[in-house]
Design a protein around this motif. Structure first.
Motif, PDB file in Angstrom:
ATOM      1  N   TRP A 228       0.697  -1.031   0.115  1.00 34.74           N
ATOM      2  CA  TRP A 228       0.115  -0.100  -0.028  1.00 34.74           C
ATOM      3  C   TRP A 228       0.860   1.178   0.040  1.00 34.74           C
ATOM      4  O   TRP A 228       1.942   1.377   0.750  1.00 34.74           O
ATOM      5  CB  TRP A 228      -1.007  -0.035   1.186  1.00 34.74           C
ATOM      6  CG  TRP A 228      -2.076  -1.145   1.184  1.00 34.74           C
ATOM      7  CD1 TRP A 228      -1.964  -2.172   2.158  1.00 34.74           C
ATOM      8  CD2 TRP A 228      -2.916  -1.386   0.271  1.00 34.74           C
ATOM      9  NE1 TRP A 228      -2.943  -2.909   1.845  1.00 34.74           N
ATOM     10  CE2 TRP A 228      -3.861  -2.534   0.581  1.00 34.74           C
ATOM     11  CE3 TRP A 228      -3.525  -0.852  -0.863  1.00 34.74           C
ATOM     12  CZ2 TRP A 228      -4.756  -2.921   0.166  1.00 34.74           C
ATOM     13  CZ3 TRP A 228      -4.463  -1.180  -1.600  1.00 34.74           C
ATOM     14  CH2 TRP A 228      -5.146  -2.268  -1.161  1.00 34.74           C
TER      15      TRP A 228
ATOM     16  N   GLU B 227       0.165   9.865  -3.874  1.00 36.76           N
ATOM     17  CA  GLU B 227      -0.930  10.054  -4.687  1.00 36.76           C
ATOM     18  C   GLU B 227      -0.787  10.950  -5.965  1.00 36.76           C
ATOM     19  O   GLU B 227      -1.185  10.645  -6.970  1.00 36.76           O
ATOM     20  CB  GLU B 227      -2.190  10.473  -3.778  1.00 36.76           C
ATOM     21  CG  GLU B 227      -2.641   9.463  -3.163  1.00 36.76           C
ATOM     22  CD  GLU B 227      -3.997   9.761  -2.391  1.00 36.76           C
ATOM     23  OE1 GLU B 227      -4.339  10.654  -2.447  1.00 36.76           O
ATOM     24  OE2 GLU B 227      -4.625   8.661  -1.860  1.00 36.76           O
TER      25      GLU B 227
ATOM     26  N   GLU C 297       1.962   5.064   0.382  1.00 36.40           N
ATOM     27  CA  GLU C 297       1.760   6.320   1.372  1.00 36.40           C
ATOM     28  C   GLU C 297       0.882   7.581   0.742  1.00 36.40           C
ATOM     29  O   GLU C 297       0.921   7.434  -0.646  1.00 36.40           O
ATOM     30  CB  GLU C 297       3.116   6.817   1.813  1.00 36.40           C
ATOM     31  CG  GLU C 297       3.744   5.895   2.626  1.00 36.40           C
ATOM     32  CD  GLU C 297       3.114   5.601   4.081  1.00 36.40           C
ATOM     33  OE1 GLU C 297       2.576   6.513   4.477  1.00 36.40           O
ATOM     34  OE2 GLU C 297       3.392   4.354   4.272  1.00 36.40           O
ATOM     35  N   PRO C 298       0.145   8.191   1.359  1.00 38.16           N
ATOM     36  CA  PRO C 298      -0.612   9.331   0.820  1.00 38.16           C
ATOM     37  C   PRO C 298      -0.166  10.127  -0.063  1.00 38.16           C
ATOM     38  O   PRO C 298      -0.572  10.694  -1.041  1.00 38.16           O
ATOM     39  CB  PRO C 298      -1.195   9.922   2.169  1.00 38.16           C
ATOM     40  CG  PRO C 298      -1.236   8.769   3.177  1.00 38.16           C
ATOM     41  CD  PRO C 298      -0.202   8.051   2.956  1.00 38.16           C
ATOM     42  N   GLN C 299       1.440  10.370   0.284  1.00 36.13           N
ATOM     43  CA  GLN C 299       2.101  11.651  -0.365  1.00 36.13           C
ATOM     44  C   GLN C 299       2.354  10.968  -1.904  1.00 36.13           C
ATOM     45  O   GLN C 299       2.995  11.840  -2.664  1.00 36.13           O
ATOM     46  CB  GLN C 299       3.346  11.833   0.190  1.00 36.13           C
ATOM     47  CG  GLN C 299       4.170  10.777   0.750  1.00 36.13           C
ATOM     48  CD  GLN C 299       4.155  10.245   2.271  1.00 36.13           C
ATOM     49  OE1 GLN C 299       2.855  10.138   2.567  1.00 36.13           O
ATOM     50  NE2 GLN C 299       4.985   9.812   2.909  1.00 36.13           N
TER      51      GLN C 299
ATOM     52  N   ARG D 205     -10.261   4.435  -1.378  1.00 32.13           N
ATOM     53  CA  ARG D 205      -9.699   4.409  -0.062  1.00 32.13           C
ATOM     54  C   ARG D 205      -8.216   4.399  -0.011  1.00 32.13           C
ATOM     55  O   ARG D 205      -7.505   5.031   0.612  1.00 32.13           O
ATOM     56  CB  ARG D 205     -10.275   3.113   0.395  1.00 32.13           C
ATOM     57  CG  ARG D 205      -9.978   2.714   1.927  1.00 32.13           C
ATOM     58  CD  ARG D 205     -10.259   1.582   2.559  1.00 32.13           C
ATOM     59  NE  ARG D 205      -9.721   1.227   3.749  1.00 32.13           N
ATOM     60  CZ  ARG D 205      -9.489   0.378   4.510  1.00 32.13           C
ATOM     61  NH1 ARG D 205     -10.042  -0.944   3.905  1.00 32.13           N
ATOM     62  NH2 ARG D 205      -8.754   0.117   5.722  1.00 32.13           N
ATOM     63  N   ARG D 206      -7.722   3.249  -0.841  1.00 29.88           N
ATOM     64  CA  ARG D 206      -6.164   3.303  -1.113  1.00 29.88           C
ATOM     65  C   ARG D 206      -5.458   2.930  -2.049  1.00 29.88           C
ATOM     66  O   ARG D 206      -6.496   2.316  -3.037  1.00 29.88           O
ATOM     67  CB  ARG D 206      -5.771   2.372   0.213  1.00 29.88           C
ATOM     68  CG  ARG D 206      -6.421   1.154   0.360  1.00 29.88           C
ATOM     69  CD  ARG D 206      -6.226   0.236   1.624  1.00 29.88           C
ATOM     70  NE  ARG D 206      -6.825  -0.809   1.721  1.00 29.88           N
ATOM     71  CZ  ARG D 206      -6.724  -2.039   2.587  1.00 29.88           C
ATOM     72  NH1 ARG D 206      -5.698  -1.691   3.484  1.00 29.88           N
ATOM     73  NH2 ARG D 206      -7.540  -2.908   2.377  1.00 29.88           N
ATOM     74  N   TRP D 207      -4.218   2.949  -2.580  1.00 33.65           N
ATOM     75  CA  TRP D 207      -3.548   2.614  -3.774  1.00 33.65           C
ATOM     76  C   TRP D 207      -2.569   1.528  -3.242  1.00 33.65           C
ATOM     77  O   TRP D 207      -1.739   1.887  -2.500  1.00 33.65           O
ATOM     78  CB  TRP D 207      -3.076   3.776  -4.294  1.00 33.65           C
ATOM     79  CG  TRP D 207      -4.207   4.681  -5.023  1.00 33.65           C
ATOM     80  CD1 TRP D 207      -4.727   5.635  -4.498  1.00 33.65           C
ATOM     81  CD2 TRP D 207      -4.870   4.365  -6.280  1.00 33.65           C
ATOM     82  NE1 TRP D 207      -5.669   6.028  -5.095  1.00 33.65           N
ATOM     83  CE2 TRP D 207      -5.617   5.485  -6.225  1.00 33.65           C
ATOM     84  CE3 TRP D 207      -4.678   3.623  -7.485  1.00 33.65           C
ATOM     85  CZ2 TRP D 207      -6.640   5.531  -7.439  1.00 33.65           C
ATOM     86  CZ3 TRP D 207      -5.436   3.881  -8.402  1.00 33.65           C
ATOM     87  CH2 TRP D 207      -6.463   4.780  -8.580  1.00 33.65           C
TER      88      TRP D 207
ATOM     89  N   PRO E  31      -7.146   9.199  -7.327  1.00 33.31           N
ATOM     90  CA  PRO E  31      -6.865   9.752  -6.096  1.00 33.31           C
ATOM     91  C   PRO E  31      -7.705  10.804  -5.537  1.00 33.31           C
ATOM     92  O   PRO E  31      -7.869  11.978  -6.234  1.00 33.31           O
ATOM     93  CB  PRO E  31      -5.347  10.306  -6.176  1.00 33.31           C
ATOM     94  CG  PRO E  31      -4.517   9.334  -7.118  1.00 33.31           C
ATOM     95  CD  PRO E  31      -5.780   9.208  -8.226  1.00 33.31           C
ATOM     96  N   GLY E  32      -8.165  10.911  -4.335  1.00 39.74           N
ATOM     97  CA  GLY E  32      -8.944  11.964  -3.838  1.00 39.74           C
ATOM     98  C   GLY E  32     -10.277  11.936  -4.010  1.00 39.74           C
ATOM     99  O   GLY E  32     -11.040  12.629  -3.444  1.00 39.74           O
TER     100      GLY E  32
END
Length: 248
Positions: A126, A132, A128-130, A156-158, A150-151
Motif C-alpha cells: 500500500w 498519490e 503512502e498518501p504522499q 480508499r487506498r492504492w 486519487p482523492g
C-alpha cells in the motif's frame, strides 16, 4: 406479494443468496444506499458507487421488473440498473423507460484459494498518501479512462510496485462494501508493460481485499482482453453484465 424494504446488510445478503454483485451494489446500506425485495428478486441502490448511482438487480425477471419500476420511482432517473446480461435484457424489454447502456463483465474472487493463494508476491504494498501525486500522473498517462483516481470519494487506498524507484503499476481499493472489496484503477506505465507488473499488483491487492472484506470483485470492459486474462489467471470468475439507463 408486497415489496419490502431491507433495512440491514444481513437482510440483503440473505434475500439474494449472498450474490456478490448485489451485495456490492447495496454498499452495506451505508451512505444513503437502499434495497428492496419482492418474491424471488432483490434490487439495491448504491449512490455514487464507482462514480454512478447504480441499481443492482438480481433474481426472477418478473419480480425484478416490478422492483426496478418501484425503485426508479423512489430514487429518480439518475440510477442505472445493472445485473446479469440475460436478466437485464428481460427487464429492459418489459420497461419502456429503460434503454440498454452497455455491457461489461463483473468478475469476482470468492475465497483465498486456487491461483490467488499461490506464492507470496514481493515488492508490492500500500502506498503512502504522499504518493498519490505519482498515482494521478501514472493514471493520466496510462489509464485516463480510469474511474478510480486519487482523492475521489470512495477511493480508499492504492497499491503499487516500483521499478528503479519509479512507480510502475498501481491498483486501488475503491467503493468497497463491507463484505465485497472492489479492485479498481489498475494501470501500468506504458514503457514497462509486458513484465507481469499488473499481475503482481492485482494479485497482491486481491489478497488484501480478500483478507479485509472476505471477497474481491472488479468491473472490466469486455474488449480489454489483456486485463480479463490477468484477472482470470489470478482466479477471478467472470459474469457478463448489462447496464441500463432511463430514457431521456
Amino acid at each position: 406479494m408486497t415489496i419490502r424494504e431491507l433495512r440491514h446488510d444481513a437482510e440483503v445478503r440473505a434475500a439474494c443468496g449472498d450474490d456478490d454483485l448485489l451485495v456490492w451494489a447495496a454498499q452495506g446500506l451505508r451512505g444513503g444506499a437502499r434495497a428492496w425485495a419482492l418474491g424471488g428478486a432483490v434490487v439495491a441502490a448504491g449512490p455514487g458507487a464507482s462514480r454512478r448511482d447504480r441499481l443492482g438487480v438480481w433474481g426472477e425477471p418478473a419480480d425484478a421488473v416490478e422492483l426496478v419500476r418501484y425503485a426508479l420511482a423512489e430514487l429518480g432517473s439518475s440510477y442505472r440498473p445493472f445485473g446479469e446480461l440475460e436478466l437485464m435484457r428481460q427487464v429492459t424489454a418489459k420497461l419502456e423507460v429503460l434503454r440498454e447502456s452497455g455491457t461489461f463483465s463483473w468478475m469476482s474472487l470468492p475465497a483465498l484459494d486456487g491461483p490467488a493463494a499461490g506464492p507470496a508476491v514481493s515488492g508490492v504494498g500500500w502506498l503512502e498518501p504522499q504518493a498519490e501525486t505519482e498515482v494521478a500522473a501514472l493514471l493520466a498517462a496510462a489509464a485516463p479512462e480510469s474511474y478510480a483516481v486519487p482523492g475521489l470519494a470512495g477511493v480508499r487506498r492504492w497499491a503499487g510496485v516500483r521499478v528503479g524507484g519509479e512507480l510502475a503499476a498501481v491498483a486501488a481499493d475503491a467503493w468497497s462494501a463491507p463484505s465485497v472489496g472492489l479492485l479498481a484503477g489498475v494501470a501500468t506505465r506504458a514503457a514497462l508493460r509486458g513484465r507481469g507488473l499488473a499481475d503482481r499488483v492485482c494479485r497482491w491487492a486481491s489478497r488484501e481485499l480478500l483478507a479485509g472484506y472476505g471477497r474481491a470483485a472488479l468491473m472490466v470492459d469486455d474488449a480489454n482482453v489483456a486485463a480479463v486474462t490477468v484477472y482470470e489467471r489470478i482466479g477471478y470468475r467472470r459474469r457478463r453484465v448489462l447496464a441500463c439507463r432511463v430514457a431521456g
